[in-house]
Design a protein around this motif. Structure first.
Motif, PDB file in Angstrom:
ATOM      1  N   GLU A 122       0.885  -1.209   0.099  1.00 56.84           N
ATOM      2  CA  GLU A 122       0.019  -0.161  -0.116  1.00 56.84           C
ATOM      3  C   GLU A 122       0.774   1.380  -0.169  1.00 56.84           C
ATOM      4  N   LYS A 123       2.108   1.091   0.277  1.00 60.82           N
ATOM      5  CA  LYS A 123       3.029   2.218   0.368  1.00 60.82           C
ATOM      6  C   LYS A 123       4.064   2.376  -0.745  1.00 60.82           C
ATOM      7  N   ILE A 124       3.935   1.630  -1.712  1.00 58.28           N
ATOM      8  CA  ILE A 124       4.867   1.441  -2.981  1.00 58.28           C
ATOM      9  C   ILE A 124       4.338   2.168  -4.176  1.00 58.28           C
TER      10      ILE A 124
ATOM     11  N   MET B 117       9.501   2.228  -1.836  1.00 54.48           N
ATOM     12  CA  MET B 117       8.431   2.236  -0.789  1.00 54.48           C
ATOM     13  C   MET B 117       8.739   3.769   0.020  1.00 54.48           C
ATOM     14  N   ASP B 118       7.556   4.175   0.425  1.00 58.88           N
ATOM     15  CA  ASP B 118       7.425   5.282   0.983  1.00 58.88           C
ATOM     16  C   ASP B 118       6.592   5.283   2.481  1.00 58.88           C
TER      17      ASP B 118
ATOM     18  N   SER C 150       6.969  10.329  -2.415  1.00 55.66           N
ATOM     19  CA  SER C 150       6.000  10.220  -3.282  1.00 55.66           C
ATOM     20  C   SER C 150       5.299  11.726  -3.626  1.00 55.66           C
ATOM     21  N   GLY C 151       5.551  12.709  -2.807  1.00 53.74           N
ATOM     22  CA  GLY C 151       5.053  14.005  -3.063  1.00 53.74           C
ATOM     23  C   GLY C 151       3.601  14.120  -2.425  1.00 53.74           C
ATOM     24  N   ILE C 152       3.167  15.554  -2.126  1.00 58.63           N
ATOM     25  CA  ILE C 152       1.732  15.560  -1.494  1.00 58.63           C
ATOM     26  C   ILE C 152       0.700  15.540  -2.535  1.00 58.63           C
ATOM     27  N   LYS C 153      -0.293  14.795  -2.172  1.00 62.92           N
ATOM     28  CA  LYS C 153      -1.532  14.356  -2.773  1.00 62.92           C
ATOM     29  C   LYS C 153      -2.380  15.572  -2.161  1.00 62.92           C
ATOM     30  N   SER C 154      -2.817  15.851  -1.154  1.00 66.78           N
ATOM     31  CA  SER C 154      -3.720  16.692  -0.303  1.00 66.78           C
ATOM     32  C   SER C 154      -3.318  17.223   0.907  1.00 66.78           C
ATOM     33  N   TYR C 155      -3.826  18.608   1.065  1.00 64.23           N
ATOM     34  CA  TYR C 155      -3.777  19.162   2.203  1.00 64.23           C
ATOM     35  C   TYR C 155      -4.910  19.925   2.530  1.00 64.23           C
ATOM     36  N   ASN C 156      -5.442  19.846   3.819  1.00 60.95           N
ATOM     37  CA  ASN C 156      -6.641  20.544   4.209  1.00 60.95           C
ATOM     38  C   ASN C 156      -6.425  21.388   5.610  1.00 60.95           C
TER      39      ASN C 156
ATOM     40  N   VAL D  75      -4.159  19.103   8.027  1.00 66.27           N
ATOM     41  CA  VAL D  75      -3.889  17.748   7.588  1.00 66.27           C
ATOM     42  C   VAL D  75      -3.058  17.545   6.310  1.00 66.27           C
ATOM     43  N   VAL D  76      -2.004  16.836   6.198  1.00 70.27           N
ATOM     44  CA  VAL D  76      -1.337  16.682   4.674  1.00 70.27           C
ATOM     45  C   VAL D  76      -1.096  15.342   4.634  1.00 70.27           C
ATOM     46  N   ILE D  77      -1.548  14.687   3.372  1.00 73.02           N
ATOM     47  CA  ILE D  77      -1.221  13.324   3.007  1.00 73.02           C
ATOM     48  C   ILE D  77      -0.641  13.144   1.688  1.00 73.02           C
ATOM     49  N   ASP D  78       0.459  12.310   1.695  1.00 71.25           N
ATOM     50  CA  ASP D  78       1.141  12.002   0.431  1.00 71.25           C
ATOM     51  C   ASP D  78       0.484  11.250  -0.332  1.00 71.25           C
ATOM     52  N   ASN D  79       1.031  10.973  -1.653  1.00 73.33           N
ATOM     53  CA  ASN D  79       0.410  10.108  -2.831  1.00 73.33           C
ATOM     54  C   ASN D  79       0.278   8.455  -2.349  1.00 73.33           C
ATOM     55  N   VAL D  80       0.921   8.109  -1.255  1.00 76.59           N
ATOM     56  CA  VAL D  80       0.694   6.776  -0.795  1.00 76.59           C
ATOM     57  C   VAL D  80      -0.055   6.686   0.472  1.00 76.59           C
ATOM     58  N   GLY D  81      -0.487   7.651   0.959  1.00 76.06           N
ATOM     59  CA  GLY D  81      -1.311   7.551   2.154  1.00 76.06           C
ATOM     60  C   GLY D  81      -0.977   7.887   3.449  1.00 76.06           C
ATOM     61  N   ASN D  82       0.417   8.354   3.505  1.00 77.68           N
ATOM     62  CA  ASN D  82       1.186   8.730   4.788  1.00 77.68           C
ATOM     63  C   ASN D  82       0.516  10.178   5.036  1.00 77.68           C
TER      64      ASN D  82
END
Length: 565
Positions: free
Chosen positions: A429-431, A467-468, A500-506, A544-551
């Motif tokens: 899930e983190k790959i 893996m991230d 993996s980079g930032i996917k979302s932030y709120n 809340v900040v989420i990266d592209n693999v869900g961290n």
């Protein structure tokens, strides 16, 4: 007679122009026009779509509607044109304004409401024709440095509303606002042997030709002595009288003994054609030297509409008893022209410089599907992925896919698949499949089906499963915990993710979603208190900040603020 008719048809079809309105549009800025980039300029993976207008090296200049119309599209992005406004005009054209700092008045209110309604900074809106009507000369926004901008400026385009083709703004009278009496500069002419048996001046590799300036202002090249099929390339740029920086040229045309062979003119094209810039230039040389040599031939014909070529696609065949003069003319929009003549002679010279050695284990045909696999990794190239056939290196070593290198351009996506048999389901899930360039790893959107990872990319190079497990970082320059922020206009945080980079932030203020604007260049997110969400007195902030693999990472603090003056 047939040659004469062909010449008339070729030149007419190449240089025929649509009649565009010359006095309909005004300037989008109230300062003298200076370009930091012009239409058709060669950029990474695309031709430039409009003008980059200088804004005195600062943000906040007034941006005006160039004609009556209505705002038909608003796009806010962290990349590309950043904050952009599109105005549809009743004459069939649409004007575009990019890298804006902020919109003006009711337009900004409309945008702000949409941010909060959609709970997102990145938005794309399509207002109705009666929602945001504008008049010529109305202030619609203020210039900025948002998106992929490398410095403050205004990106400006004109498009055909119906076809969405982009059109050179010079055709609409903007040439009158920009003095240009300077001829384009030809900084280099290259000759290319195009067949295995062909040699040029003792070489089977491309050569840079020596040029000498003639009394009439034209250039004469050293003589080309060759046999077989050859082609030419040109390194060229243009200056105007006021901008003081290199811009792209408007028109290039080549002739063989007076007959047109290959030409292009940057007048109008579609966004689907943008990536053909990689076919037009010597892509391998660009990747190795950062020089963009424009090829005046096509090994395989490609569908770039601005190009007109003869039946040989611009190539010249040098045969015995035939004396040739190859001529290249380079022009700017104002008709200033530079010319270079290249005498060509046939001879079978001995080869001193052989072709560069090619180490490869596969051969890719551009017009056919290709699939290559080794161990747990495979790659599929659909027909048309590449512009030309080429010898390709493909190998798998130490869990890494070695897929040639980025000296061969891909026009469309190809698929990389990697089967995994060593990670657990939780770890998977983190790959993601990453592109490895030295110490840098670039994230690619990756899709997993059971234990097989797939991604679609357009770049050759080294790939591996990455893996991230490291969560994004959130930082604030000065702690605000328990402090009064009555005099501050904004809250700024730095958000970053190194893999993996930032996917979302709120962001949330007292449990309510708030708008944070994200600047990819500085990695900062900024909330403006004038949004009206902040409460009198105590306030709780959560980001809340989420990266592209869900961290994910959560930042929480509280502060006080008084709205009273």
């Amino acid at each position: 007679m047939k040659i004469f008719i062909f010449l008339i048809f070729f030149c007419t079809s190449l240089f025929a122009q649509v009649e565009y309105p010359k006095d309909y549009f005004s300037s989008p800025l109230d300062i003298p026009m200076q370009l930091s980039g012009n239409f058709g300029e060669l950029r990474p993976n695309h031709f430039h779509a409009g003008f980059d207008l200088k804004t005195l090296q600062k943000e906040g200049l007034k941006v005006y509607a160039v004609a009556d119309g209505y705002i038909s599209r608003i796009k806010i992005s962290t990349f590309g044109n950043g904050k952009a406004i599109y105005i549809t005009h009743p004459n069939g054209y649409t004007s575009v304004y990019g890298h804006l700092q902020i919109a003006n008045g009711l337009i900004e209110e409309y945008i702000k409401k949409s941010h909060y309604a959609l709970k997102s900074f990145e938005i794309e809106l399509f207002p109705k024709s009666d929602e945001l009507i504008v008049k010529k000369g109305q202030i619609i926004a203020f210039s900025g440095n948002t998106g992929g901008s490398e410095g403050p400026h205004l990106h400006f385009e004109i498009r055909d509303t119906k076809t969405e083709k982009i059109i050179n703004p010079m055709f609409f009278g903007f040439d009158k606002m920009l003095k240009d009496t300077k001829k384009p500069t030809i900084s280099g002419i290259y000759v290319y042997p195009l067949e295995t048996k062909t040699s040029v001046n003792h070489s089977k590799r491309p050569l840079l030709l020596n040029l000498s300036l003639q009394k009439d202002g034209t250039y004469l090249s050293e003589k080309v002595i060759a046999n077989g099929k050859i082609g030419f390339g040109i390194n060229t740029f243009d200056y105007d009288d006021v901008s003081f920086n290199k811009n792209g040229v408007f028109k290039v045309q080549s002739f063989s003994n007076g007959k047109p062979t290959f030409g292009y003119q940057f007048d109008t094209y579609s966004f689907d054609e943008m990536r053909y810039v990689n076919a037009l230039i010597d892509y391998s040389k660009y990747k190795k030297t950062q020089q963009r040599v424009q090829k005046l031939f096509m090994k395989n014909k490609y569908r770039l509409s601005i190009i007109q070529s003869d039946e040989n696609n611009g190539a010249v065949t040098v045969t015995p008893n035939l004396s040739l003069v190859y001529r290249v003319e380079v022009s700017d929009f104002n008709g200033n022209k530079s010319t270079v003549s290249i005498p060509i002679q046939y001879d079978l010279l001995s080869t001193i410089i052989e072709k560069e050695p090619i180490v490869s284990n596969y051969f890719v045909k551009a017009n056919k599907d290709s699939n290559f696999a080794k161990d747990n990794m495979s790659v599929f190239f659909p027909a048309g992925t590449f512009y030309e056939d080429f010898d390709m290196n493909f190998d798998v070593k130490k869990d890494t896919l070695f897929l040639h290198d980025d000296t061969v351009p891909a026009h469309t996506n190809f698929t990389i698949s990697i089967e995994d048999n060593k990670y657990t389901e939780v770890q998977r899930e983190k790959i993601f499949i990453g592109l490895i360039e030295g110490q840098k790893v670039t994230y690619n959107p990756t899709y997993k089906k059971e234990n097989v990872f797939n991604t679609k990319v357009k770049t050759l190079g080294k790939y591996a499963l990455i893996m991230d497990t490291i969560a994004p970082k959130i930082a604030i320059a000065k702690p605000i915990e328990g402090k009064w922020l009555s005099d501050q206009k904004t809250i700024q945080l730095t958000v970053n993710d190194s893999l993996s980079g930032i996917k979302s932030y709120n962001g949330y203020l007292n449990g309510n979603w708030i708008l944070f604007e994200y600047d990819n260049k500085t990695k900062k997110i900024i909330h403006k208190f004038n949004d009206g969400i902040v409460a009198e007195g105590a306030n709780d902030l959560k980001v809340v900040v989420i990266d592209n693999v869900g961290n994910s990472t959560i930042f929480e603090t509280h502060f006080f603020r008084s709205q009273k003056k």
